[in-house]
Design a protein around this motif. Structure first.
Motif, PDB file in Angstrom:
ATOM      1  N   THR A 188      53.136   4.743 -20.095  1.00 16.03           N
ATOM      2  CA  THR A 188      51.855   4.069 -20.343  1.00 16.03           C
ATOM      3  C   THR A 188      51.163   4.652 -21.571  1.00 16.03           C
ATOM      4  O   THR A 188      50.651   3.912 -22.420  1.00 16.03           O
ATOM      5  CB  THR A 188      50.943   4.189 -19.118  1.00 16.03           C
ATOM      6  N   HIS A 189      51.141   5.971 -21.672  1.00 11.17           N
ATOM      7  CA  HIS A 189      50.526   6.607 -22.832  1.00 11.17           C
ATOM      8  C   HIS A 189      51.280   6.264 -24.119  1.00 11.17           C
ATOM      9  O   HIS A 189      50.655   6.114 -25.182  1.00 11.17           O
ATOM     10  CB  HIS A 189      50.475   8.124 -22.650  1.00 11.17           C
TER      11      HIS A 189
ATOM     12  N   SER B 225      45.649   6.857  -9.551  1.00 15.81           N
ATOM     13  CA  SER B 225      46.628   6.658 -10.628  1.00 15.81           C
ATOM     14  C   SER B 225      45.993   6.881 -11.994  1.00 15.81           C
ATOM     15  O   SER B 225      46.661   7.357 -12.923  1.00 15.81           O
ATOM     16  CB  SER B 225      47.231   5.257 -10.544  1.00 15.81           C
TER      17      SER B 225
ATOM     18  N   ARG C 262      45.555  10.819 -12.273  1.00 20.26           N
ATOM     19  CA  ARG C 262      46.846  11.478 -12.502  1.00 20.26           C
ATOM     20  C   ARG C 262      47.367  11.178 -13.903  1.00 20.26           C
ATOM     21  O   ARG C 262      47.942  12.052 -14.561  1.00 20.26           O
ATOM     22  CB  ARG C 262      47.841  11.036 -11.436  1.00 20.26           C
ATOM     23  N   GLY C 263      47.157   9.955 -14.369  1.00 19.20           N
ATOM     24  CA  GLY C 263      47.623   9.607 -15.705  1.00 19.20           C
ATOM     25  C   GLY C 263      46.922  10.402 -16.791  1.00 19.20           C
ATOM     26  O   GLY C 263      47.550  10.859 -17.759  1.00 19.20           O
TER      27      GLY C 263
ATOM     28  N   THR D 227      56.070   9.543 -11.067  1.00 16.38           N
ATOM     29  CA  THR D 227      54.668   9.349 -11.452  1.00 16.38           C
ATOM     30  C   THR D 227      54.436   9.809 -12.879  1.00 16.38           C
ATOM     31  O   THR D 227      53.766   9.131 -13.672  1.00 16.38           O
ATOM     32  CB  THR D 227      53.745  10.116 -10.495  1.00 16.38           C
TER      33      THR D 227
ATOM     34  N   LEU E  19      45.387   3.029 -15.503  1.00 18.34           N
ATOM     35  CA  LEU E  19      45.336   3.983 -16.601  1.00 18.34           C
ATOM     36  C   LEU E  19      45.020   3.268 -17.915  1.00 18.34           C
ATOM     37  O   LEU E  19      44.224   3.756 -18.724  1.00 18.34           O
ATOM     38  CB  LEU E  19      46.659   4.733 -16.699  1.00 18.34           C
TER      39      LEU E  19
ATOM     40  N   ALA F 107      53.340   7.499 -16.214  1.00 13.16           N
ATOM     41  CA  ALA F 107      52.171   7.869 -17.008  1.00 13.16           C
ATOM     42  C   ALA F 107      52.546   8.045 -18.475  1.00 13.16           C
ATOM     43  O   ALA F 107      51.838   7.570 -19.375  1.00 13.16           O
ATOM     44  CB  ALA F 107      51.538   9.145 -16.462  1.00 13.16           C
TER      45      ALA F 107
END
Length: 561
Positions: free
Chosen positions: A367-368, A327, A330-331, A360, A25, A364
């Protein structure tokens, strides 16, 4: 190519990335940012150089983004598509300010005959969320989503009146690391400092140099004046000739600056010293109306959340195998869970909206957050909100698109599919003619070649009839038939041997703003063949063009020519 952010540099080196961050991602977001900075198009080898990723990784990421409809592979190039606007549209819809205030900004631009913009704070920069520009030879070229350094703008001084010492420290660090503003591709970089002055830095006005301390002092003075006066002026801080006057629009709940409205001009029309007298009174009147709109706006009605995303990504993985990075897909879908009426979402909300497992969705979101795309909501505990940096992901280069530009790749695909030329046209202002605005030809010896810009009588063409049928005027029999069927078929009326079938292209309100057609020779296709084989492909193409138009025009104006 602009310098990478510290986040992306750390991701490239594999260092500094949180253990729970989703690596694909991070890399996929980097690819979208590099494409946006390059104007929307890069070759895979150029992406490889710009991101530092292996070619196989670039290929897998772009294949995944293509599957999502965010890019298309056009020959040797990777090209951003209007599908990627879904990400920025999610932020702008959740923000609500463009929808609530955009009409006021447009009216002010019409009243003053000057460009008007709305901007929000983005850390130590400002980012545009609405633009009402004038179509002149000398015009402002900033786009929705463009990021500018705070110290080189009038809105920046107004936002900085609310900065904490931590914000000032972050600004000083950024300026020390990037004194030429290379991380801001929307503005001209500052000139190189003179070699003999290692500590030299440029001031806001392009072309002059001074020390870093002097730049900070000058900005602090402008911030102090903005705090005292309640407005600010940009006197050629970005480039010679460009001036602006700005005023804050305050959030009725908190009293803080929600956004800044600016009137932008150039010195040949309004010298900076004249802006407060010439433009500020009407700007303040518009701002007062904007603040009243914010106070009286009803609560938003939540739109439908995306559905079936997790199922779709699983099916895509099964179909494409290792070429689809699940991944990453989805992210990115997590960002589309936000929107109108959904400005702040908890982890549970995101998981429910996307159909993803909580674990999951959590990775995400983390990460964002690391990438600066989401942050803790200022209004709700244990909730996340999108940040303006989501607009980095492809929005600026697509925010100034036109309908012909949107249609061209679809017309090429249609022409290749049916082996017949395809075209897009609009009605002229008086409704008597059509004007061709885009087209795609074929390699046949006998083919229809009508150049872009050509005009033909509307009543004698399939394109014209399908558009006239939508005008609501008293209909001739052939127009009534076109309206009832949803298409127009013209057989050798304009020219012997020429047959064509056309369908409308509709905007977000359902109005036919253009039409698309396929033309052929009568010896090649019968009337029945045109209806049975050309018409379904034509309608599918019109649907594709409409989908892109609806995405692109949600928060921007898309010219039809």
């Amino acid at each position: 190519m602009p310098a990478m952010t510290a986040v992306e540099a750390g991701a490239r080196a594999g260092a500094g990335v949180p253990a729970e961050a989703v690596g694909p991602l991070v890399r996929g977001v980097g690819v979208l940012r590099r494409l946006a900075e390059a104007g929307g198009t890069l070759s895979p080898s150029a992406l490889e150089r710009a991101t530092g990723l292996a070619r196989s990784t670039v290929d897998r990421i772009t294949a995944t983004l293509a599957r999502m409809g965010y890019v298309r592979l056009d020959g040797r190039d990777v090209v951003l598509t209007p599908g990627v606007l879904e990400l920025g549209n999610a932020y702008l819809a959740a923000l609500r300010l463009p929808a609530l205030l955009g009409a006021r900004a447009d009216a002010l631009a019409d009243e003053l005959d000057e460009s008007v913009s709305l901007a929000v704070a983005d850390r130590d920069g400002i980012r545009f969320i609405h633009q009402a520009t004038r179509r002149r030879a000398l015009s402002v070229s900033f786009r929705i989503g463009d990021l500018l350094p705070a110290e080189r703008t009038a809105p920046g001084a107004l936002f900085a009146t609310e900065w904490t010492e931590r914000d000032w420290a972050r600004w000083r660090t950024r300026r020390a690391e990037d004194p030429r503003d290379t991380a801001f591709p929307a503005v001209p970089p500052r000139p190189e400092p003179a070699p003999a002055r290692d500590t030299a830095r440029t001031t806001g006005t392009t072309g002059t140099t001074d020390t870093a301390a002097a730049v900070e002092a000058a900005f602090a003075d402008r911030v102090g004046a903005a705090r005292r006066d309640g407005w600010a002026v940009d006197d050629q801080l970005i480039e010679p000739g460009l001036v602006a006057v700005s005023a804050p629009v305050r959030d009725p709940r908190t009293g803080r600056v929600a956004c800044v409205a600016s009137v932008v001009s150039h010195t040949s029309r309004h010298p900076a010293a004249e802006l407060p007298a010439a433009l500020l009174p009407r700007l303040r009147t518009a701002v007062a109306a904007m603040e009243a709109d914010l106070r009286t706006a009803p609560p938003p009605e939540p739109g439908p959340a995306p559905a079936g995303l997790a199922t779709w990504t699983t099916a895509s993985k099964q179909e494409l195998g290792r070429d689809f990075v699940e991944s990453l897909a989805r992210g990115l879908t997590v960002l589309t869970a936000f929107g109108e009426g959904r400005p702040a979402l908890s982890l549970t909300d995101v998981a429910r909206a996307t159909g993803l497992p909580r674990a999951t969705a959590r990775r995400a979101l983390l990460t964002h957050e690391y990438l600066g795309l989401v942050a803790a909501s200022p209004h709700e505990d244990h909730a996340f909100a999108l940040t303006p940096r989501v607009l980095d992901l492809g929005f600026p280069p697509l925010s100034r698109t036109t309908l012909p530009r949107l249609a061209e790749p679809h017309l090429r695909a249609l022409a290749d599919r049916v082996a017949e030329p395809a075209a897009l046209a609009v009605l002229t202002a008086d409704g008597t003619e059509i004007q061709y605005t885009a087209g795609a030809g074929t390699g046949g010896v006998l083919t229809v070649r009508i150049p872009v810009g050509a005009r033909l009588p509307a009543a004698a063409t399939s394109l014209g009839r399908v558009l006239l049928a939508d005008t609501g005027t008293p209909a001739a029999p052939e127009l009534a038939e076109a309206r009832a069927r949803g298409y127009a078929l013209v057989d050798e009326e304009l020219e012997s041997g020429l047959r064509s079938v056309a369908v409308p292209v509709r905007d977000r309100t359902g109005r036919a703003v253009a039409a698309v057609n396929v033309a052929t020779h009568a010896a090649r296709r019968s009337l029945e063949d045109c209806v049975e084989h050309l018409l379904p492909a034509l309608r599918a193409t019109a649907d594709d063009i409409q989908r892109d138009l609806h995405r692109a025009s949600r928060f921007t104006k898309v010219p039809t020519t």
